[in-house]
Design an enzyme around this catalytic site. Structure first.
Site, PDB file in Angstrom:
ATOM      1  N   THR A  95      -3.227  -2.539   3.697  1.00 33.35           N
ATOM      2  CA  THR A  95      -3.583  -1.265   4.336  1.00 33.35           C
ATOM      3  C   THR A  95      -3.051  -0.075   3.536  1.00 33.35           C
ATOM      4  O   THR A  95      -2.062  -0.216   2.806  1.00 33.35           O
ATOM      5  CB  THR A  95      -2.975  -1.241   5.762  1.00 33.35           C
ATOM      6  N   ASP A  96      -3.670   1.083   3.726  1.00 35.88           N
ATOM      7  CA  ASP A  96      -3.138   2.301   3.093  1.00 35.88           C
ATOM      8  C   ASP A  96      -1.860   2.777   3.792  1.00 35.88           C
ATOM      9  O   ASP A  96      -1.162   3.653   3.287  1.00 35.88           O
ATOM     10  CB  ASP A  96      -4.193   3.421   3.080  1.00 35.88           C
ATOM     11  N   GLU A  97      -1.558   2.168   4.968  1.00 40.66           N
ATOM     12  CA  GLU A  97      -0.361   2.620   5.707  1.00 40.66           C
ATOM     13  C   GLU A  97       0.929   2.286   4.962  1.00 40.66           C
ATOM     14  O   GLU A  97       1.985   2.824   5.269  1.00 40.66           O
ATOM     15  CB  GLU A  97      -0.356   2.029   7.121  1.00 40.66           C
ATOM     16  N   TYR A 122       4.811  -2.341  11.545  1.00 41.53           N
ATOM     17  CA  TYR A 122       3.569  -2.925  11.012  1.00 41.53           C
ATOM     18  C   TYR A 122       3.432  -2.632   9.515  1.00 41.53           C
ATOM     19  O   TYR A 122       3.290  -3.548   8.699  1.00 41.53           O
ATOM     20  CB  TYR A 122       2.344  -2.370  11.767  1.00 41.53           C
ATOM     21  N   LYS A 128       3.566  -5.131   6.178  1.00 43.01           N
ATOM     22  CA  LYS A 128       2.464  -5.264   5.215  1.00 43.01           C
ATOM     23  C   LYS A 128       2.966  -4.910   3.804  1.00 43.01           C
ATOM     24  O   LYS A 128       2.611  -5.573   2.825  1.00 43.01           O
ATOM     25  CB  LYS A 128       1.287  -4.352   5.598  1.00 43.01           C
TER      26      LYS A 128
END
Ligand SMILES: NC(=O)c1ccc[n+]([C@@H]2O[C@H](COP(=O)([O-])OP(=O)(O)OC[C@H]3O[C@@H](n4cnc5c(N)ncnc54)[C@H](O)[C@@H]3O)[C@@H](O)[C@H]2O)c1
Length: 360
Positions: A133-135, A167, A171
């Site tokens: 993810t870009d998060e 989260y 990741k």
């Protein structure tokens, strides 16, 4: 090719499986634990195909992962299995550490043992594609914080990691493990980091399906804080096409950012959905009247935006949907698929799974 997809019963994983079965000649082995987010009814269009295999297995189960790899002998692994909901990671981070970090480690080790047994040519051609993810990059300056006239920055493949939530930290951790397995063991891995997805078969706890379904049921449409958080939205089928392009054409060792060039404030996303519903299923007054502001999420990232130039230049991928076309399709899909929604909300599909599948 035979592609082992983990998390293929989830929102994005099921789009990847449908894409591979419907649009290519490749086979898929779907390995999924079927958590609350996994739903085999998202795969009914393709599950009768002779090129589709399902394994009801937890990726943390090393012996089962070794068995599956040795039995199915995949040419590539696309790793999507994860706990994926930020709010759940705040109230209960343990499963995120378990699946996203330990699960990725167990999978990497099982794949490394299998990959080591291949011929040199097969080893070179093999791909371990980790879907992230870009998060992991944290957040970017919001337009209201950026001095006038200065361009707004975007996440590139070189942006330093600075995750904010359990989260995104889990990741980020798994991304580092994947890169270490390339650097240390030479396993041909690729990482992709994508922006927020939306589209059909999205579990109704995430913003877009939640708003569509709450609106139709006359319930409040909850907006965190002022609703000015910015996300870069990508239609899920565009993501599935990008992932297939990367696993078949991407260069081992590379990272590709994937995004939709659709930066929107959350409040504008909700307004767009309300306006579409006003047009398609009009009622007395506007669905906008159901909007309710709630206390912001702790540590809420303010802005994400992806520079997807590399995947476009090097692999020729571009999204086919604009936000306007994709959100219209999505709203219409939820209106046309009440059966899927009802089964998810009532939990009826869970008992169907328990009757039909034994878990290992
Ligand atoms: N949704 C997004 O907007 C987005 C954006 C970028 C990247 N991603 C990443 O893409 C991947 C898929 O996201 P999603 O939205 O489809 O998630 P999802 O929550 O809808 O699906 C996750 C799937 O993984 C399965 N799973 C969970 N734990 C497992 C385990 N231990 N073993 C086997 N299967 C397990 C679940 O049953 C489910 O089918 C995730 O890795 C996520 O981090 C998501």
């Amino acid at each position: 090719m035979k592609i082992l997809v983990t998390g293929g019963a989830g929102f994005i994983g099921s789009a990847v499986v449908r894409h591979i079965i419907n649009s290519t000649q490749d086979s898929v082995v779907n390995v999924d634990k079927l958590t609350y987010a996994g739903n085999l009814q998202s795969l009914t269009d393709v599950s009768d195909s002779e090129r589709y295999f399902f394994e009801h297995v937890d990726i943390c189960n090393a012996a089962e992962m070794a068995r599956i790899l040795n039995e199915h002998k995949p040419d590539a692994v696309m790793h999507l299995a994860a706990e994926s909901h930020v709010d759940r990671s705040i109230t209960g981070p343990a499963t995120f550490i378990e699946t996203n970090i330990i699960g990725t480690y167990v999978l990497l080790e099982a794949v490394r043992a299998y990959w080591s047994s291949l011929t040199d040519a097969a080893k070179k051609a093999f791909r371990f594609h980790h879907i992230s993810t870009d998060e992991v990059y944290g957040d970017l300056p919001h337009p209201d914080e950026q001095p006038q006239g200065q361009p707004l920055p975007l996440f590139t493949e070189k942006t330093a990691y600075a995750p904010s939530s359990p989260y995104s930290a889990s990741k980020a951790s798994s991304d580092h493990l994947v890169r270490a397995w390339l650097r240390t063991y030479g396993m041909p891995t690729i990482v992709t980091n994508c922006s927020n997805n939306y589209g059909p078969y999205h579990f109704p706890e995430k913003l877009i399906p939640l708003v569509i379904l709450n609106a139709l049921e006359g319930k409040p449409l909850p907006i965190y804080g002022k609703g000015d958080q910015i996300r870069d939205w990508l239609y899920v089928e565009d993501h599935a096409r990008a992932l297939y392009t990367v696993v078949t054409q991407g260069v081992a060792g590379e990272t590709y950012n994937i995004g939709g060039h659709n930066e929107k404030q959350n409040l504008d996303v909700v307004y767009t959905i309300c306006d579409l519903l006003d047009e398609i299923v009009p009622k007395n007054g506007s669905y906008r009247d159901q909007i309710t502001y709630v206390t912001d999420r702790p540590g809420h990232d303010r802005r994400y935006a992806i520079d997807a130039g590399k995947i476009s230049r090097e692999l020729g991928w571009k999204p086919q949907e604009t936000f306007e076309s994709g959100i219209r399709k999505t709203v219409q899909w939820y209106l046309d698929n009440q059966h899927w929604v009802e089964n998810v909300k009532s939990g009826a599909y869970k008992s169907w799974i328990e009757q039909n599948y034994e878990k290992r």
